[in-house]
Every structure is written in structure tokens, then in C-alpha cells.
Design an enzyme around this catalytic site. Structure first.
Site, PDB file in Angstrom:
ATOM      1  CG  ASN A 160      -1.749   1.243   1.347  1.00  0.00           C
ATOM      2  OD1 ASN A 160      -1.789   2.057   0.430  1.00  0.00           O
ATOM      3  ND2 ASN A 160      -2.425   1.402   2.481  1.00  0.00           N
TER       4      ASN A 160
ATOM      5  CE  LYS B  80      -0.210   3.123   4.849  1.00  0.00           C
ATOM      6  NZ  LYS B  80      -0.214   3.212   6.278  1.00  0.00           N
TER       7      LYS B  80
ATOM      8  CG  HIS C  91      -5.975   1.878   5.142  1.00  0.00           C
ATOM      9  ND1 HIS C  91      -5.502   2.790   6.051  1.00  0.00           N
ATOM     10  CD2 HIS C  91      -4.984   0.983   4.941  1.00  0.00           C
ATOM     11  CE1 HIS C  91      -4.254   2.468   6.375  1.00  0.00           C
ATOM     12  NE2 HIS C  91      -3.914   1.374   5.713  1.00  0.00           N
TER      13      HIS C  91
ATOM     14  CD  GLU D 130      -3.060   5.441   6.727  1.00  0.00           C
ATOM     15  OE1 GLU D 130      -3.013   5.506   5.487  1.00  0.00           O
ATOM     16  OE2 GLU D 130      -2.155   4.899   7.410  1.00  0.00           O
TER      17      GLU D 130
ATOM     18  CD  GLU E 178      -3.476  -2.384   7.262  1.00  0.00           C
ATOM     19  OE1 GLU E 178      -2.394  -2.630   6.741  1.00  0.00           O
ATOM     20  OE2 GLU E 178      -4.096  -1.331   7.064  1.00  0.00           O
TER      21      GLU E 178
ATOM     22  N   GLY F 227       2.582   2.312  10.713  1.00  0.00           N
ATOM     23  CA  GLY F 227       3.543   3.401  10.540  1.00  0.00           C
ATOM     24  C   GLY F 227       4.249   3.788  11.825  1.00  0.00           C
TER      25      GLY F 227
ATOM     26  CB  SER G 112       5.289  -1.836  11.791  1.00  0.00           C
ATOM     27  OG  SER G 112       4.877  -0.505  12.032  1.00  0.00           O
TER      28      SER G 112
HETATM   29  P1  13P Z   1       2.979   0.356   7.594  1.00  0.00           P
HETATM   30  O1  13P Z   1       3.484  -0.954   7.015  1.00  0.00           O
HETATM   31  O2  13P Z   1       3.736   1.548   7.070  1.00  0.00           O
HETATM   32  O3  13P Z   1       2.890   0.293   9.080  1.00  0.00           O
HETATM   33  O4  13P Z   1       1.495   0.558   7.038  1.00  0.00           O
HETATM   34  C1  13P Z   1       0.584  -0.494   7.174  1.00  0.00           C
HETATM   35  C2  13P Z   1      -0.622  -0.157   6.409  1.00  0.00           C
HETATM   36  O5  13P Z   1      -1.404   0.682   6.798  1.00  0.00           O
HETATM   37  C3  13P Z   1      -0.850  -0.858   5.147  1.00  0.00           C
HETATM   38  O6  13P Z   1      -2.126  -0.619   4.660  1.00  0.00           O
END
Ligand code: 13P
Length: 248
Positions: free
Chosen positions: A9, A11, A95, A97, A166, A172, A210
Site C-alpha cells: 500500500n 498510500k 483502511h 486512514e 491492521e 507506521g 509495520s
Molecule cells: P505500515 O506498514 O507503514 O505500518 O502501514 C501499514 C498499512 O497501513 C498498510 O495498509
């Protein structure tokens, strides 16, 4: 046996130049790695670019979101049919976010999943608790509520969906759920799926938060972890390839 799925992803990251270098490296590496499915979820403006770069390879194209609406006066939105036009195979739905910064509700997530399925695109439905919810002992209740919203989609079987766990506190932050913590939640999700469908064993449950080259093998070896949804580490070819190798 079901193949694992490793989905990157990106982002809101990337540029024409960076994407080209990254996708070329991934496509070259995939030629020798057929043991798992691999996808990248790219920002919408880059779908055409990545579609062209990945053409004829095993790298599948994914989108990061889809509109709840089919078409019309929804400025800024991208429909499932548009994604299909660019050969999109998977779309992230719900997601954290999107839930956090765009107030997406469980009902919105279900509508989006339904739109994706109707267009022949596999939704990757994301679920996960915040740190406050975990500390309050609500992890199970939260992920079960989020999964329940998509478990009975009209005219579709839950086995057409991919689920990604997640934990928000692990995204992150460099704080990964331990393999045991992740497996515990995955087992809860699997049991909930099993109660709804005899197809539950073949539904892919991804872990995200992560995941990196160092921790992927242990996470992916858990009984109910069928792949990864990888953020930061999917932006570096070598790191993402190491995760793909751990999933073979
Ligand atoms: P990270 O791997 O950067 O923690 O992000 C995970 C994520 O949100 C994937 O959709």
C-alpha cells in the site's frame, strides 16, 4: 493450497520517476517468485502508469479506495467501473486512514465492498482496533463489528473478499503486533468467518502494521496469517522483495 497474498500500500507516496524504478525492479524479481500473489495499491493518478509497467507480469494492480456511488455528481470520487477500466484486481476498502480521516463508517465500507464486487474487483477489507480500544479490552468486539458489516453482502459470498487485520497502533509506528498477538486476532476473525461460510478456510486474512523484511517470516508462519498488507516497506524494492520471499 491457498497462495499467500502480499499487497503493498503506497498510500500517498510516489512520482512517475520513483514508480517506474520501483515497479521495474518488482516485475524483474517476480519472474522467479511464483509462490505467492503480489499486488501494489497505488494512488489513482498512477493506475495507468503502473498498469502499463506491470503488463504481462504477475504483479497485480490494486487501488486504495473506491466510491460508494456508481457514477454521477460526486466530485473527486473514483468509481469501481473506472478502476476496472485500468485492470485493477483488488481495492482496499475501509483502511483505518479512511475511517479516521474521512469518517468512513462500517456501512460505507460495506457499500464500497459491494461496489467493488459488482465490478469484478476483489475488496481487501481492512479492520483493526486503536490503541485505546486495545487497552480497554475491546479488540475482539471492534474487529468483529467491522467484519460483521461485510460478511453478508447481497448476492456475494464472503469468500470473494480478502480481509486485512491492521491494528491502528501498529501502522507506521514501527510497533508490530507480535506474531502471537496477530494470530490471536486472526483466529477470532477466522472463527467468525467459519460461522458464516463453509468457505472460511480459503479466505485470505492479511496482517498489516509495520511488517518489514525482518519480521515478515515469523508473522507469515502463523496458522491464520495468509499474507501481508505492507505500507512503508513496500516503497523500497529490496524490502518488499524480502517480504515476498518470506511468503513463498
Ligand atoms: P505500515 O506498514 O507503514 O505500518 O502501514 C501499514 C498499512 O497501513 C498498510 O495498509
Amino acid at each position: 493450497m491457498k497462495k499467500k497474498l502480499i499487497a503493498g500500500n503506497w498510500k500517498m507516496n510516489g512520482s512517475l520517476a520513483d514508480n517506474e524504478a520501483l515497479v521495474r525492479a518488482l516485475v524483474a524479481g517476480l519472474a522467479s517468485a511464483g509462490g505467492c500473489d503480489v499486488a501494489v495499491a497505488v494512488p489513482a493518478p498512477y493506475l495507468a502508469q503502473v498498469q502499463a509497467l506491470a503488463q504481462g507480469s504477475a504483479l497485480a494492480l490494486a487501488a486504495q479506495d473506491v466510491s460508494q456511488h456508481a457514477a454521477g455528481a460526486y466530485t473527486g470520487e473514483v468509481s469501481a467501473a473506472m478502476l476496472r477500466d485500468f485492470g485493477v484486481r483488488y481495492v482496499l476498502v475501509g483502511h483505518s486512514e479512511r475511517r479516521q480521516f474521512h469518517d468512513e463508517t462500517d456501512a460505507d465500507v460495506a457499500t464500497k465492498a459491494q461496489r467493488a464486487l459488482a465490478a469484478g474487483i476483489t475488496p481487501i477489507v481492512c479492520v483493526g482496533e486503536t490503541l485505546a480500544e486495545r487497552e480497554a479490552g475491546q479488540t475482539e468486539a471492534v474487529v468483529k463489528r467491522q467484519l460483521a458489516a461485510v460478511i453478508h453482502l447481497n448476492g456475494h459470498c464472503i469468500s470473494e473478499v480478502v480481509v486485512a487485520y491492521e491494528p491502528v497502533w501498529a501502522i507506521g509506528t514501527g510497533k508490530t503486533a507480535s506474531p502471537e498477538q496477530a494470530q490471536q486476532v486472526h483466529a477470532v476473525l477466522r472463527a467468525q468467518l467459519a460461522a458464516a461460510s463453509d468457505q472460511a478456510p480459503r479466505i485470505r486474512l492479511l496482517y498489516g502494521g509495520s511488517m518489514n523484511a525482518g519480521n515478515a517470516a515469523q508473522l507469515l508462519s502463523q496458522a491464520d496469517i495468509d499474507g501481508g498488507l505492507v505500507g512503508g516497506a513496500s516503497l523500497k524494492a529490496a524490502d518488499f522483495q524480502a517480504i515476498i520471499a518470506a511468503a513463498q
